[in-house]
Design an enzyme around this catalytic site. Sequence first.
Site: not given
Length: 313
Positions: A142, A191, A234, A236, A248
């Site tokens: 990223c 993201s 991402h 992971e 959030r």
Amino acid sequence: MPIKIDKKLPAVDILSSENIFVMDDDRADHQDIRPLNILVLNLMPQKMVTETQILRHLANTPLQLTIDFLYMSSHQSKTTRAEHMETFYKTFDEVKNRYFDGLIITGAPVEHLPFEAVDYWEEFQRVIEWSKTHVFSTLHICWGAQAGLYARYGVDKHQMTRKLSGVYSQLADSSNLLFRGFDDEFYAPHSRHTEVLKEDIVNLTNLEILSYGEDMGLSVLASRDLREVYSFGHMEYDRDTLSKEYFRDLKAGKNPHIPENYFKNDDVHTTPALCWSSAAALFFSNWVNYAVYQETPFDWESPENDVSFFAYL
């Protein structure tokens, strides 16, 4: 096969509960094989979460790995206890005279800043320069991928009109070793607020586009010798990571859009389907096997006995 990590690391209990094989120094030292030495530069704010995510996938490889964690001493973490950093992490000065078979550079929530405005940018550049002669293959993730391209090639990132958040289908170049065993398409979370454009890298003949998607653009690039790997997603991430990011940001009043292709019928109260875990495990395994294990010198202390590494420098 096992990963060798400090048995006091919080991730150990989580991984053990998932039947993932971890071992401590004593058991590893009694095995007559050389483990691969992997360094993880963890730039994410929730250090322990990212540790577990990365280790979970590394543990799926058929090789014994010794993992060290690195942090930028020019930056003070606000979300992880100093005790944790002092116990489980090393500074660049502590590792700069060592050789590593692989390096993983994580993402970081600093996309809104120009690279030069990031407080650890100079130290990050030193790590990149050092890695050219002390690491066999580096996997950038990223923001780590964007920063790596900027540090190595001067390729800048571009602001997107809105945050890219969701799970996206992308095509894989299965002729490349990194995607050996992949289907033609696979899913992965993305993201980010910024992107690297295809037209900015097509003239860099050292790099190949290995994965691309219509909805999210570039996904994975790599140098032809696989010593540099850039993953803009991402893979992971856990099942609920995008969900946690969404709530959030909602709580912070940022009015985020619902992550795409994630919640069933966009109902944020449902449990998201996990559709990228097997692809992620295969990707990390392929990186460790084909980019690292098959090529790295057996004896770093006597590199003159294996000139194949230096042919790349």
